[in-house]
Design a protein around this motif. Sequence first.
Motif, short mmCIF file in Angstrom:
data_model
loop_
_atom_site.label_atom_id
_atom_site.label_comp_id
_atom_site.label_asym_id
_atom_site.label_seq_id
_atom_site.Cartn_x
_atom_site.Cartn_y
_atom_site.Cartn_z
N LEU A 143 12.68 10.91 18.65
CA LEU A 143 13.41 11.12 19.91
C LEU A 143 13.64 12.58 20.23
O LEU A 143 13.60 12.99 21.38
N SER A 144 13.91 13.36 19.20
CA SER A 144 14.24 14.76 19.46
C SER A 144 13.47 15.60 18.46
O SER A 144 12.45 15.17 17.96
N GLU A 145 13.95 16.79 18.18
CA GLU A 145 13.28 17.55 17.14
C GLU A 145 13.50 16.84 15.82
O GLU A 145 14.32 15.94 15.71
N LYS A 146 12.78 17.27 14.80
CA LYS A 146 12.73 16.46 13.60
C LYS A 146 13.90 16.71 12.68
O LYS A 146 13.74 17.16 11.55
N ILE A 147 15.10 16.46 13.18
CA ILE A 147 16.27 16.61 12.35
C ILE A 147 17.01 15.28 12.30
O ILE A 147 17.37 14.73 13.33
N ILE A 179 13.22 6.76 14.14
CA ILE A 179 13.40 6.90 15.59
C ILE A 179 13.97 8.27 15.92
O ILE A 179 13.51 8.95 16.83
N GLN A 180 15.01 8.69 15.13
CA GLN A 180 15.61 9.99 15.38
C GLN A 180 14.57 11.09 15.37
O GLN A 180 14.57 11.98 16.21
N PRO A 234 12.88 24.98 11.98
CA PRO A 234 12.77 25.34 13.39
C PRO A 234 13.07 26.83 13.59
O PRO A 234 13.85 27.41 12.81
N PHE A 239 16.08 18.45 8.00
CA PHE A 239 14.87 18.70 8.78
C PHE A 239 13.70 18.02 8.10
O PHE A 239 13.49 18.13 6.89
N ASP A 285 16.34 4.00 11.74
CA ASP A 285 17.04 5.03 12.50
C ASP A 285 16.43 6.40 12.26
O ASP A 285 16.20 7.16 13.19
N ARG A 293 20.31 11.41 2.11
CA ARG A 293 21.06 11.74 3.31
C ARG A 293 20.34 11.28 4.58
O ARG A 293 20.95 10.79 5.52
N TYR A 317 14.96 28.64 15.36
CA TYR A 317 16.33 29.18 15.44
C TYR A 317 17.07 29.11 14.11
O TYR A 317 18.20 29.55 13.99
N ASN A 367 20.26 13.46 10.60
CA ASN A 367 21.51 13.64 9.86
C ASN A 367 21.58 15.00 9.17
O ASN A 367 21.95 15.09 8.02
#
Lengths: 375, 458
Positions: free
Chosen positions: A85-89, A81-82, A146, A94, A78, A236, A148, A91
């Motif tokens: 799929l998106s930015e590297k965060i 894949i996470q 990131p 980062f 997971d 985590r 922000y 749960n």
Amino acid sequence: MNERVNKFTAVIMLGFICIFSAAMLLGGKESFSVDENRELTEMPEVSASSLINGSFTEQLSRYAADHFPAREKLIAIDSRIQAELSEKIVNGVFVSGERLLDTGAADRPDTEKSAEAINSFNDSYNGAVYFVCVPTSAGVYSETLPPYMQKNTESRQISSLYSNLSADIRKIDAYNILKMLNDSYIFYRSDSKWTSYGAYCVYRTVIQKLGFSPTAYDKYTIDHVENDFRGDLYHRSGYAGVKADIMDIYRCKGDTNVISCTGRDERGNIYKRHLFDKAELDSSYKYNMYLGKPLPLVKVKTNVNNQRKLLVITDSFGSCFVQFLTQHYSEITVVMPSEIKGSVRNMVDPGKFDQTLFLFGIDSMSDSSIFEKLN
Amino acid sequence: MVYSSLLFIYGFLPFSLLFYYITPNRQREKMLLLLSMLFCGAMGLCYLGLMLAYTVVNYTACRMIGKNRGKPAAAVPFAAAMIFDLAAILVFRTKYFIGSYSIIGWPEGIFPIGISFVTLAMLGTLIDVYNGRISEEKSIFRFALYVMFFPKLIMGPVLRYRSFSKALGSRRDGLNEIGIGISIFVKGLSKKVIVADNLYMLYKAVRSVDPADMSAMTAWLGIAAFLLSLYFTMSGFSDMGVGLSHCFGMRLPQCFSYPLFRTKIRYFAARWHMQAMHWFRHYITKPLSSFSRSRIFRRCIYILSWGAFGFWYSFDMNGIVWGIILAAAIIVENRFSKHRLLAVTGVIYTFIITAFAAVFLACDSISDSLRYIFAMLGGNKMFADSLGFYLFRYYVVILLVAMYASTDLFRNMLIRSGKTRFRTVIAASAPLIVLTFAVLCTILLSYSGSSGMIIMKL
């Protein structure tokens, strides 16, 4: 054709679901997850109120997730894949190529209440209070985060905390010390806490304020006791893509020695402790090697013959810091309020110490319940 | 317990299928009711109590209206039940009645999921029975199932009673339907867990910046993520519900029919949340429009009903503004719809208008929305910044995938391909595709165990 495919889909999917639900229902239930370093949820108890407000089902859902077949393997996949799929965060952690960083800094509650509690401790205390607030790795390496999240959140949180503390508390600016050295190995890659070297860099300044001259770096023998440490951020996120960490212990050459190291819990039970408890290197959280599993109070006696005593009120950042203090004090009392249920004063009388050192990570500072136990 | 949780997929779903199919045919409706009550009870006994109250009040009212049909006395139970339903939705969807929860014994901080859909369904049924359009249901079991049927509890569709009882009466269950049902369920699950949740992360990342410091690029990325995430969340949950009802032999209609990236706002509107939209058209626009033939009056009613639709979404001013913007845009569009330019630029301008409208659904207040729109227009004198490029870099793949998946391009390609080999291959590998997505979703759910309704509480 279509009907046959549909029936085939049904059979395959029902089979798949049934295998997993049978495994979930009948499979062995672990009570502790080594990979995540936490107790897994127990089967919730039925109570009228939990049935009425539906929290029973919520707990049951968490229980089902915690004891899902092959959970640890699934989580490891997971996290990979996470991160794709998106930015590297993953749960809330980062994932950069080099290290894992916590992303929760902006959501931390205000530290004002904690500061008040420390101020009132200071008001009723005759000796000198020293205060160190340590950033997490996310604060020191904020430029890796990131865009922000790079708002110097932790440095602002620490300076607002310092401005809320009474003027006669001696504050040490660990943030800027560490920030300047951030190309050295001062923080673990997979843990939010500092390495022994990070602690040493801050120690040099702290010990001067406490009235000693720091021990030079080349006076130490450094042992790499562990090269496969994975810390809380790994627990985590389950992300194993960064290099495992190295744990060091610092021993001063010469004749200073720890004579005894005893821990005490709230019931008065006495435990034998070690400055470095190598048995913990086989546990699920190797960081506990420093001073052993957290206890409310640990007293370290050394053969330093100056009759000076120091009270250290701290969190897990402190357990790695104590190794540097042993060359200066004949007795060091380490208190961890987070492990204490009642008041800190039931464990120790601060009036018997001339100096008290507060050493906390910024994360603990936002939990005011820890500091309410001081008074 | 939402559908997108491990406990539901690997606990409740096989359990309910097993019990449904071992029950003899004649008792299966009752079994469905029992399972639905169990589902409601699992959300909290208070929730089950609320649903039972809905059932009893509205069932009794319908029976009394039926007995007094044509007499003025019918108005009394009608009005009483209407007031009950409206009061319930006001109590739970607005924040003004939180203090009164303790009086009715409702635990604080618990939101009854799906209450908005149940209320619409009840109001519609009451009006239909009162007008004599349908006769009242005699069986309280079937009526209770209409209220609590668990596959349509979370995200509708808002079915009128007649459609529901027809679907219930003409059930065709069996392995074939389970195959179709599970495929649709997994499709919905993937929409939610793979696409919607990740796009919501993008939206959250954008919202961590104050709109006053936002570049236009970031703002547009954020609102595109919100709109797509909203669509994938809602259509995902409704797909899961439709798929589940298939497993029990009931064919319920889809709620969304590829609304995004259409060439006209009218098409968007006709394909977005269709059953709910039908409800508003049927019970608000139509009866009110019959008062006058004046064109302006009817347009006002049209705008009003869209405003009401938006209000139903959010229960504040922002939702109303969302509805009004869309309705007004449709009216303007209808005037120019023959303009040739529209055919070419349609997709872009429809997306822009729906994105501007979506800002009002995304933000908490009007002023916040206006500041966000200001940022989208480049009012902060920043058109692109490092944050925008950063987010673009990491989210562009999932955004493009989501955009493609939200259109009907793939479905059309399948239809157009006729009986070619391509279609045969796709059809034959369908079971494997479904299984792959099911495994993927299970992996993504493995950490938290469930993926709840985050974007809109209906």
